[in-house]
Design a protein around this motif. Sequence first.
Motif, PDB file in Angstrom:
ATOM      1  N   MET A  54       0.683  -1.129   0.042  1.00 21.93           N
ATOM      2  CA  MET A  54       0.084   0.028  -0.140  1.00 21.93           C
ATOM      3  C   MET A  54       1.011   1.456   0.275  1.00 21.93           C
ATOM      4  SD  MET A  54      -3.046   0.804   2.641  1.00 21.93           S
ATOM      5  CE  MET A  54      -3.775   2.487   2.637  1.00 21.93           C
ATOM      6  N   PHE A  55       1.877   1.346   0.833  1.00 20.22           N
ATOM      7  CA  PHE A  55       2.689   2.351   0.918  1.00 20.22           C
ATOM      8  C   PHE A  55       4.093   2.106  -0.029  1.00 20.22           C
ATOM      9  CE2 PHE A  55       0.544   2.495   4.827  1.00 20.22           C
ATOM     10  CZ  PHE A  55      -0.270   3.946   4.638  1.00 20.22           C
ATOM     11  N   ASP A  56       4.056   1.494  -0.993  1.00 20.75           N
ATOM     12  CA  ASP A  56       4.955   1.260  -2.270  1.00 20.75           C
ATOM     13  C   ASP A  56       5.530   2.440  -2.677  1.00 20.75           C
ATOM     14  OD1 ASP A  56       5.189  -1.261  -1.308  1.00 20.75           O
ATOM     15  OD2 ASP A  56       3.758  -1.905  -3.240  1.00 20.75           O
ATOM     16  N   SER A  57       4.721   3.452  -2.974  1.00 22.84           N
ATOM     17  CA  SER A  57       5.100   4.744  -3.902  1.00 22.84           C
ATOM     18  C   SER A  57       5.171   6.041  -2.670  1.00 22.84           C
ATOM     19  CB  SER A  57       4.049   4.964  -4.782  1.00 22.84           C
ATOM     20  OG  SER A  57       2.771   5.252  -4.334  1.00 22.84           O
ATOM     21  N   VAL A  58       4.952   5.531  -1.354  1.00 20.45           N
ATOM     22  CA  VAL A  58       5.127   6.811  -0.715  1.00 20.45           C
ATOM     23  C   VAL A  58       6.413   6.916  -0.173  1.00 20.45           C
ATOM     24  CG1 VAL A  58       4.358   7.979   1.266  1.00 20.45           C
ATOM     25  CG2 VAL A  58       2.645   6.781   0.041  1.00 20.45           C
ATOM     26  N   GLY A  59       7.063   8.023  -0.313  1.00 19.63           N
ATOM     27  CA  GLY A  59       8.301   8.246   0.108  1.00 19.63           C
ATOM     28  C   GLY A  59       8.406   9.042   1.529  1.00 19.63           C
ATOM     29  N   TRP A  60       9.802   9.211   2.224  1.00 19.42           N
ATOM     30  CA  TRP A  60      10.000   9.798   3.436  1.00 19.42           C
ATOM     31  C   TRP A  60       9.583  11.314   3.250  1.00 19.42           C
ATOM     32  CZ3 TRP A  60      10.289   6.909   7.366  1.00 19.42           C
ATOM     33  CH2 TRP A  60      10.788   5.685   7.190  1.00 19.42           C
ATOM     34  N   GLU A  68       7.161  12.475   1.499  1.00 21.91           N
ATOM     35  CA  GLU A  68       5.602  12.609   1.653  1.00 21.91           C
ATOM     36  C   GLU A  68       5.077  12.391   3.033  1.00 21.91           C
ATOM     37  OE1 GLU A  68       7.185  11.007  -0.518  1.00 21.91           O
ATOM     38  OE2 GLU A  68       6.546  11.911  -2.364  1.00 21.91           O
ATOM     39  N   ILE A  69       5.702  11.125   3.737  1.00 24.35           N
ATOM     40  CA  ILE A  69       5.160  11.149   5.204  1.00 24.35           C
ATOM     41  C   ILE A  69       5.617  12.220   6.065  1.00 24.35           C
ATOM     42  CG2 ILE A  69       6.017   9.634   7.151  1.00 24.35           C
ATOM     43  CD1 ILE A  69       6.411   7.416   5.187  1.00 24.35           C
ATOM     44  N   LEU A  70       6.820  12.928   5.643  1.00 24.20           N
ATOM     45  CA  LEU A  70       7.333  14.132   6.631  1.00 24.20           C
ATOM     46  C   LEU A  70       6.315  15.329   6.384  1.00 24.20           C
ATOM     47  CD1 LEU A  70       9.185  15.517   8.261  1.00 24.20           C
ATOM     48  CD2 LEU A  70      10.360  16.176   6.389  1.00 24.20           C
ATOM     49  N   VAL A  71       5.884  15.374   5.101  1.00 23.12           N
ATOM     50  CA  VAL A  71       4.956  16.677   4.696  1.00 23.12           C
ATOM     51  C   VAL A  71       3.452  16.389   5.562  1.00 23.12           C
ATOM     52  CG1 VAL A  71       3.377  17.681   3.039  1.00 23.12           C
ATOM     53  CG2 VAL A  71       5.817  17.364   2.728  1.00 23.12           C
ATOM     54  N   LEU A  72       3.087  14.919   5.534  1.00 20.98           N
ATOM     55  CA  LEU A  72       1.737  14.655   6.143  1.00 20.98           C
ATOM     56  C   LEU A  72       2.046  14.806   7.424  1.00 20.98           C
ATOM     57  CD1 LEU A  72       0.691  11.286   4.271  1.00 20.98           C
ATOM     58  CD2 LEU A  72      -0.309  13.637   4.152  1.00 20.98           C
ATOM     59  N   ALA A  73       3.048  14.428   8.168  1.00 26.56           N
ATOM     60  CA  ALA A  73       3.127  14.679   9.912  1.00 26.56           C
ATOM     61  C   ALA A  73       3.088  16.229  10.052  1.00 26.56           C
ATOM     62  CB  ALA A  73       4.529  14.167  10.219  1.00 26.56           C
ATOM     63  N   VAL A  74       3.679  16.856   9.275  1.00 28.25           N
ATOM     64  CA  VAL A  74       3.793  18.530   9.513  1.00 28.25           C
ATOM     65  C   VAL A  74       2.354  19.044   9.268  1.00 28.25           C
ATOM     66  CG1 VAL A  74       4.691  20.473   8.845  1.00 28.25           C
ATOM     67  CG2 VAL A  74       6.170  18.892   8.986  1.00 28.25           C
TER      68      VAL A  74
END
Length: 129
Positions: free
Chosen positions: A1-7, A9-15
């Motif tokens: 599911m998270f194959d195409s999500v990079g670090w 994008e995860i950082l942006v979502l956390a912020v």
Amino acid sequence: MFDSVGWLEILVLAVVGLFVLGPERLPQGAAWLGRTIRQIREYATGAREQLRSELGPEFDELRKPLEDLRGIRNFNPRTAVTRHLFDGENPLDGITGNGYRPTTPPSTPKPQQRPLAPGERPPFDVDAT
């Protein structure tokens, strides 16, 4: 599911989550998101197992077209045309970036080269100079 999500994008979502939820509610929101994703995966696994048990061996036949559709995601037109027209032989193998393909005729073997003897002059071709 998270194959195409990079670090990144995860950082942006956390912020974004930090700004939207605030620092007090961010851990609760992350826990809720984790539980929800886990539950969705359990539902998908259960549905897959139920289909497998009801369809039996036909389930694998159903998966084959789906695997073919997944292959379309990595579709390379150059490879497909080459495979279709040349039966897997790639006529563009060996071509350099500038489009030049070095050719060596297979019928002319290279002559054996021997080192020059001391005092021997190298061969000289008058027509080539």
